[in-house]
Design a protein around this motif. Structure first.
Motif, mmCIF file in Angstrom:
data_model
loop_
_atom_site.group_PDB
_atom_site.id
_atom_site.type_symbol
_atom_site.label_atom_id
_atom_site.label_comp_id
_atom_site.label_asym_id
_atom_site.label_seq_id
_atom_site.Cartn_x
_atom_site.Cartn_y
_atom_site.Cartn_z
ATOM 1 N N UNK A 101 0.822 -1.218 0.000
ATOM 2 C CA UNK A 101 0.000 0.000 0.000
ATOM 3 C C UNK A 101 0.853 1.265 0.000
ATOM 4 N N UNK A 102 0.454 2.213 -0.838
ATOM 5 C CA UNK A 102 1.054 3.546 -0.836
ATOM 6 C C UNK A 102 -0.081 4.553 -0.883
ATOM 7 N N UNK A 103 0.287 5.834 -0.892
ATOM 8 C CA UNK A 103 -0.763 6.857 -0.887
ATOM 9 C C UNK A 103 -1.470 6.974 -2.237
ATOM 10 N N UNK A 104 -0.959 6.313 -3.274
ATOM 11 C CA UNK A 104 -1.612 6.409 -4.580
ATOM 12 C C UNK A 104 -2.234 5.096 -5.042
ATOM 13 N N UNK A 105 -1.907 3.982 -4.397
ATOM 14 C CA UNK A 105 -2.516 2.703 -4.748
ATOM 15 C C UNK A 105 -2.521 1.803 -3.524
ATOM 16 N N UNK A 106 -3.698 1.306 -3.172
ATOM 17 C CA UNK A 106 -3.809 0.492 -1.957
ATOM 18 C C UNK A 106 -4.769 -0.665 -2.201
ATOM 19 N N UNK A 107 -4.194 -1.818 -2.528
ATOM 20 C CA UNK A 107 -5.007 -2.997 -2.782
ATOM 21 C C UNK A 107 -5.512 -3.648 -1.497
ATOM 22 N N UNK A 108 -5.030 -3.173 -0.352
ATOM 23 C CA UNK A 108 -5.533 -3.733 0.907
ATOM 24 C C UNK A 108 -6.936 -3.228 1.207
ATOM 25 N N UNK A 109 -7.341 -2.146 0.539
ATOM 26 C CA UNK A 109 -8.707 -1.642 0.652
ATOM 27 C C UNK A 109 -9.520 -2.151 -0.535
ATOM 28 N N UNK A 110 -10.595 -2.863 -0.257
ATOM 29 C CA UNK A 110 -11.426 -3.394 -1.337
ATOM 30 C C UNK A 110 -12.649 -2.513 -1.594
ATOM 31 N N UNK A 111 -12.621 -1.290 -1.079
ATOM 32 C CA UNK A 111 -13.757 -0.388 -1.211
ATOM 33 C C UNK A 111 -14.214 -0.166 -2.657
ATOM 34 N N UNK A 112 -13.290 0.067 -3.625
ATOM 35 C CA UNK A 112 -13.765 0.274 -5.002
ATOM 36 C C UNK A 112 -14.541 -0.926 -5.547
ATOM 37 N N UNK A 113 -14.072 -2.124 -5.235
ATOM 38 C CA UNK A 113 -14.739 -3.321 -5.736
ATOM 39 C C UNK A 113 -16.065 -3.526 -5.011
ATOM 40 N N UNK A 114 -16.064 -3.335 -3.700
ATOM 41 C CA UNK A 114 -17.313 -3.461 -2.933
ATOM 42 C C UNK A 114 -18.373 -2.491 -3.443
ATOM 43 N N UNK A 115 -17.948 -1.254 -3.713
ATOM 44 C CA UNK A 115 -18.887 -0.244 -4.202
ATOM 45 C C UNK A 115 -19.500 -0.675 -5.529
ATOM 46 N N UNK A 116 -18.669 -1.204 -6.412
ATOM 47 C CA UNK A 116 -19.143 -1.671 -7.710
ATOM 48 C C UNK A 116 -20.148 -2.816 -7.557
ATOM 49 N N UNK A 117 -19.817 -3.774 -6.725
ATOM 50 C CA UNK A 117 -20.678 -4.943 -6.529
ATOM 51 C C UNK A 117 -21.987 -4.549 -5.848
ATOM 52 N N UNK A 118 -21.909 -3.657 -4.877
ATOM 53 C CA UNK A 118 -23.114 -3.237 -4.155
ATOM 54 C C UNK A 118 -24.123 -2.540 -5.070
ATOM 55 N N UNK A 119 -23.634 -2.020 -6.191
ATOM 56 C CA UNK A 119 -24.524 -1.361 -7.153
ATOM 57 C C UNK A 119 -24.947 -2.299 -8.283
ATOM 58 N N UNK A 120 -24.624 -3.580 -8.126
ATOM 59 C CA UNK A 120 -25.095 -4.576 -9.080
ATOM 60 C C UNK A 120 -24.081 -5.029 -10.100
ATOM 61 N N UNK A 121 -22.835 -4.549 -10.010
ATOM 62 C CA UNK A 121 -21.832 -4.901 -11.000
ATOM 63 C C UNK A 121 -21.160 -6.241 -10.752
ATOM 64 N N UNK A 122 -20.630 -6.828 -11.818
ATOM 65 C CA UNK A 122 -19.862 -8.061 -11.754
ATOM 66 C C UNK A 122 -18.380 -7.729 -11.882
ATOM 67 N N UNK A 123 -17.525 -8.627 -11.393
ATOM 68 C CA UNK A 123 -16.103 -8.313 -11.248
ATOM 69 C C UNK A 123 -15.235 -9.235 -12.090
ATOM 70 N N UNK A 124 -14.267 -8.626 -12.778
ATOM 71 C CA UNK A 124 -13.175 -9.339 -13.417
ATOM 72 C C UNK A 124 -11.863 -8.893 -12.780
ATOM 73 N N UNK A 125 -10.926 -9.822 -12.652
ATOM 74 C CA UNK A 125 -9.596 -9.515 -12.130
ATOM 75 C C UNK A 125 -8.551 -10.092 -13.072
#
Length: 372
Positions: A101-125
């Motif tokens: 984790x750094x101040x410009x990229x932090x994969x330890x926070x899954x907030x962006x993915x959670x937000x997407x899924x909570x609005x009905x989106x599907x995920x690719x990685x």
């Protein structure tokens, strides 16, 4: 004499018919069915995601976009602003995991993915798996390109080597995020080690006919070992929320110059979906690729894992509806990002997106049922 000749001819025709005779009258082989469940023991979320992909396959194509090789939903938001629709899927890349984790990229926070899924989106990685340029450079200089690094895939399997240490350190960082997603009830398609063969299948070998990425540079046997090692390691660590996607290079329909890359395929027991990356292809060319890949892997769903404009000619890819009508019935199409391009920062222009998101064969986020 005539009776004897008649008897001989009749017997010959009977034996010919019994042996199979004309292939056109033989029963067609039974198609190999696509499995109804993923290849690995899965969470409920992964089973539901796989079932949704499975149920839609051959009926409609699911839209997706690349998240500008980062950990956000920016391109998807821009597509919504332009078209009034969100892509059904958003694809995130672990390319910067070595810095996190750094101040410009932090994969330890899954907030962006959670937000997407909570609005009905599907995920690719996916994962552009960066490695240091040398054993001493560390994260100050990383790359995927084999000509830019002394990192060799074959040394990953030598205990104590710097390649072995880096490989497992980076996998552990990815595993930590995958387990967070899993604990949050989030599943995803997973596309590691993509485009492995690169130009290695070109029949007239030359200095440039090598793999594009380090994971393919040491050849298909080492590559398959890498894939299976990751698969088994993730399983050992309890990661069960992934639908595994392997990317074939095929040979662009040009069998006179290219061999197919079937020797790079990790095996049915390690792969759920076969993907293909195509840029600037017409509907007819997409159909040719789709048909050839489907024939080679009849028991796997086939996805257009990446698409966008041809960087050399500026040609847009076929419209999803036109490709579908032509016979390229991709389960998913995923448009790559390209900053400062149109209003969406993707490799398809605004007109392409406006047309695509209105097509009756294209599934957008608002059409995805709840998979919870």
């Amino acid at each position: 004499m005539m009776n004897k000749l008649f008897l001989i001819l009749s017997t010959a025709l009977f034996l010919f018919a019994c042996s199979g005779g004309d292939d056109s009258t033989s029963p067609a082989p039974t198609p190999t069915p696509i499995p109804s469940e993923p290849v690995t023991a899965s969470t409920d979320a992964a089973k539901k995601l796989y079932k949704y992909l499975y149920d839609q396959y051959g009926k409609k194509t699911i839209s997706s976009v690349m998240a500008n090789v980062n950990w956000n939903n920016d391109c998807a938001e821009k597509i919504h602003t332009l078209t009034g629709k969100y892509p059904a899927m958003n694809c995130y890349d672990f390319i910067h995991i070595c810095y996190s984790p750094t101040n410009w990229i932090d994969y330890t926070s899954i907030t962006p993915v959670q937000s997407w899924v909570n609005k009905g989106g599907l995920v690719q990685l996916m994962w552009h798996f960066n490695v240091p340029k040398s054993s001493t450079s560390g994260i100050s200089e990383v790359t995927c390109t084999p000509s830019e690094t002394t990192f060799r895939a074959k040394n990953v399997f030598t205990s104590g080597s710097w390649e072995n240490k880096w490989f497992y350190e980076q996998m552990d960082k990815v595993v930590a995020t995958l387990l967070k997603l899993q604990d949050a009830g989030i599943a995803a398609t997973w596309r590691p080690f993509h485009e492995a063969a690169g130009n290695a299948t070109y029949k007239q070998q030359a200095a440039w006919t090598t793999s594009w990425f380090w994971w393919g540079y040491d050849g298909p046997e080492i590559y398959k070992k890498l894939w299976r090692t990751m698969f088994d390691y993730f399983k050992q660590k309890g990661v069960n929320n992934l639908i595994w996607t392997w990317t074939t290079q095929n040979y662009n329909g040009n069998s006179s110059q290219y061999n197919n890359d079937a020797s790079w395929y990790p095996g049915d027991e390690y792969v759920d979906i076969v993907g293909r990356d195509l840029y600037g292809y017409s509907a007819a060319k997409e159909k040719q690729e789709y048909t050839e890949i489907q024939a080679r892997y009849p028991n796997k769903m086939i996805h257009l894992a990446e698409c966008g404009l041809d960087g050399n000619t500026g040609t847009m890819p076929a419209q999803p509806g036109a490709a579908w009508t032509a016979g390229a019935k991709w389960g998913v199409f995923m448009v790559w990002y390209l900053q400062n391009t149109g209003s969406t920062d993707t490799m398809c222009n605004d007109n392409w997106w406006n047309t695509a998101m209105k097509n009756s064969y294209v599934i957008t986020r608002d059409q995805v049922p709840s998979l919870k």
